[in-house]
Write an enzyme that holds these catalytic residues in place. Structure first.
Site, mmCIF file in Angstrom:
data_model
loop_
_atom_site.group_PDB
_atom_site.id
_atom_site.type_symbol
_atom_site.label_atom_id
_atom_site.label_comp_id
_atom_site.label_asym_id
_atom_site.label_seq_id
_atom_site.Cartn_x
_atom_site.Cartn_y
_atom_site.Cartn_z
ATOM 1 C CB ALA A 103 -0.981 -0.282 1.701
ATOM 2 N NE ARG A 104 0.298 6.771 -3.557
ATOM 3 C CZ ARG A 104 -0.369 8.124 -3.746
ATOM 4 N NH1 ARG A 104 -1.599 8.145 -3.493
ATOM 5 N NH2 ARG A 104 0.509 9.132 -3.123
ATOM 6 N N GLY A 105 1.863 5.065 1.067
ATOM 7 C CA GLY A 105 1.893 5.602 2.509
ATOM 8 C C GLY A 105 3.525 5.160 2.894
ATOM 9 C CG ASP A 136 -16.283 -2.183 11.654
ATOM 10 O OD1 ASP A 136 -15.044 -2.650 12.908
ATOM 11 O OD2 ASP A 136 -17.083 -2.304 11.167
ATOM 12 C CE LYS A 150 -3.645 -1.932 9.240
ATOM 13 N NZ LYS A 150 -4.478 -0.180 10.183
ATOM 14 C CE LYS A 187 7.557 -1.128 2.437
ATOM 15 N NZ LYS A 187 8.836 -1.250 2.096
ATOM 16 N N GLY A 188 4.416 1.194 8.485
ATOM 17 C CA GLY A 188 4.667 0.481 9.618
ATOM 18 C C GLY A 188 5.226 -0.188 10.072
#
Length: 606
Positions: A338-340, A394, A359, A342-343
């Site tokens: 996913a874009r953005g 949610d 996720k 990285k977690g």
């Protein structure tokens, strides 16, 4: 307590035929189907009993009891499933995983539910039982109710669920007639006055949207939708082939019931039924027809989200799953990272043509994260149980999902095997996820303010501050306030979606920064004072909430109070005193000047 019924003959009775198709086999299949059917009826009865209490809670202004009801209803499904699975294991013994028994039980169960108005929900319940018994990976079409083809969506045209109103004189008199059909203990504060305001809003809107205030009829759902401190009358206005929503949010005040707003656009209806809000409590003898009606006024809203918004979150998850696999059968793009940013805790991927992100919890978390996998899962569970006030997405939890490997980019395969090997298994043909969460895909806030024009970026920054305040009012502290953990919906609303450090606001200890005794202390990378696990220093927020100018100035001007200890401690005191803050699913400017009316108080202890 829901358990399997006692057998007339023990599974070990040697007088019964043991081979498939024999008397014992048939008895076990029938007993299994009947036990699950009885368990579903128990669930349905208790679900409706809790739901029906919402009217009394609203009329008595017993908001805390409504919150307890909401939590009880959320836990009910899992509770009943646990009970029936335990009962079946006892009843079937060694035969509990006998597939021939379950295949026949599925057919018998199908006949038992065939005339129900909630057939689709009953099928999902059966699937929940079999998946728990067999720990199914992917799907087993012999043991589950599975259909990935086209499905019939109820039209919402069944007269039993709505009343029809035709304008014979004025719009105002018509609205009066509509409001009088909904009876509440304590009555209306000013029915005639509210009807006049609603009628004026309606005529003005239709005059602009349809070039004429004329319409054929108004159809209003008989059931009232309750959530938090509000009640909602839901309907639609029809004129030839045109249709528009009519939603009247109601509040209970010390003077009586009042209409708080008039919502007549698809976007405003969608925000009321947003995936960032808690579920409604609404009586629905025919859930599918109710969903069909709602779909007619919100055509862009996924069916899965509509079921979920009514409290049928397990069937909403089933519907999402089927929708995803239908989509994959009619698309060719590949899952990708996913874009953005990285977690540190989750790896996130998406299918570009599908509006959902997936996720997966990483095996090891990047420094300085100290959470455990269990703590992360508990945070997601907290979000599920809590009032999300329109500011938290949610999340649906899945286990043992399978996809064809050729739908994954090699970059994503490498990433999954590198950071989450315990949750992901990759074979020559498949990618199997032992555990993951899905959420609606949002526009990451850090990218949004870079890629959108200044006007939209400023609006997002302002709403980001409102999001933090709203979460605080709901007793939620996000933990990590970095803007990469927030996203923007298609309506431009900023919401939070990274829950690994989330906690209750009342568990936090908000402190002022102690003054340093020397220049060396100020320059030190480590604090020169003791810091407890739950200690939080709001003065530090401004330093970490990176915004370029002029967005930093906007944040400081509009939400500077978020950088003070007084704001956070004050919000804690409001929560601890029992206050439930009003957070409306519509803009303040939509309200019908009811702000001056004092709220009602609980009339008695429940």
């Amino acid at each position: 307590m829901t358990t399997a019924p006692a057998q007339q003959n023990s599974p070990q009775d040697p007088s019964l035929v043991l081979e498939p198709g024999g008397q014992r086999h048939r008895q076990l299949a029938k007993a299994t189907a009947t036990a699950i059917f009885d368990a579903y009826e128990t669930y349905d009865h208790r679900f409706k009993a809790i739901t029906q209490r919402a009217r009394q809670r609203f009329e008595e202004c017993d908001w805390h009891a409504h919150q307890r009801d909401a939590r009880e209803r959320l836990e009910l499904y899992t509770q009943i499933i646990n009970e029936i699975v335990g009962g079946l294991r006892t009843m079937l013994g060694d035969d509990v995983t006998g597939k021939r028994i379950w295949e026949d039980a599925r057919q018998i169960y199908a006949r038992l539910i065939t005339r129900r108005n909630d057939l689709e929900l009953a099928e999902t319940f059966f699937n929940s039982v079999t998946r728990r018994i067999f720990t199914t990976i992917g799907v087993d079409e012999n043991l589950e109710f599975v259909w990935f083809g086209a499905t019939w969506v109820p039209s919402g045209e069944t007269p039993d669920i709505f009343d029809v109103f035709v304008r014979l004189n004025t719009t105002e008199s018509l609205i009066q007639t509509i409001l009088k059909c909904y009876h509440f203990q304590g009555g209306w504060a000013d029915l005639e006055g509210d009807a006049a305001k609603v009628a004026q809003e309606l005529d003005n809107y239709l005059g602009q949207a349809w070039d004429s205030p004329e319409f054929d009829r108004i159809e209003m759902l008989k059931s009232v939708f309750f959530r938090n401190k509000g009640a909602y009358l839901i309907g639609r206005i029809r004129c030839r082939n045109r249709i528009t929503p009519l939603i009247l949010p109601l509040l209970n005040t010390s003077a009586g019931i009042v209409a708080d707003a008039v919502l007549m656009t698809e976007n405003s209806a969608s925000m009321v039924f947003s995936f960032t809000r808690s579920y409604f409590h609404v009586e629905a003898d025919n859930p599918g027809e109710l969903v069909g009606f709602l779909k007619s006024i919100m055509p862009l809203k996924p069916i899965a989200e509509l079921y979920t918004s009514l409290g049928y979150n397990k069937h909403g998850k089933t519907t999402l799953y089927r929708s995803l696999y239908r989509h994959m059968g009619n698309s060719t793009d590949r899952f990708q990272i996913a874009r953005g940013a990285k977690g540190m805790v989750m790896t996130v991927f998406t299918l570009p043509s599908y509006d959902v992100v997936f996720k997966v919890i990483k095996d090891r978390f990047a420094y300085p994260k100290t959470s455990t996998r269990q703590e992360v899962m508990e945070s997601y569970r907290l979000v599920f149980q809590h009032d999300r006030v329109g500011r938290m997405v949610d999340a649906q939890e899945f286990e043992n999902l399978t996809f064809h490997r050729d739908r994954f980019s090699e970059e994503l395969i490498d990433e999954l095997l590198k950071v989450a090997p315990s949750s992901v298994k990759v074979t020559e043909d498949e990618v199997v996820f032992k555990h993951l969460y899905t959420e609606r895909r949002l526009y990451p806030l850090d990218l949004y303010i870079k890629e959108m024009g200044m006007e939209k970026a400023i609006a997002a920054v302002v709403d980001y501050g409102h999001a933090i305040s709203d979460l605080a009012a709901a007793n939620v502290f996000p933990g990590d306030l970095f803007i990469k953990n927030f996203g923007v919906t298609r309506h431009g609303r900023v919401v939070f979606y990274d829950y690994d450090e989330l906690c209750l606001l009342t568990d936090c200890n908000f402190r002022r920064m102690p003054e340093s005794s020397s220049y060396e202390d100020e320059m030190s990378a480590q604090p020169w004072f003791s810091v407890g696990k739950n200690d939080i220093f709001p003065e530090e927020f401004e330093r970490f909430l990176w915004f370029p100018e002029p967005l930093r100035k906007v944040m400081n001007e509009k939400h500077g109070r978020l950088f003070t200890v007084e704001f956070w401690q004050g919000m804690q005191q409001r929560i601890l005193s029992g206050e439930i803050v009003d957070i409306f699913p519509y803009p303040e400017e939509n309200r019908l000047n009811q702000q001056s009316l004092p709220p009602c108080e609980k009339t008695h202890d429940s």
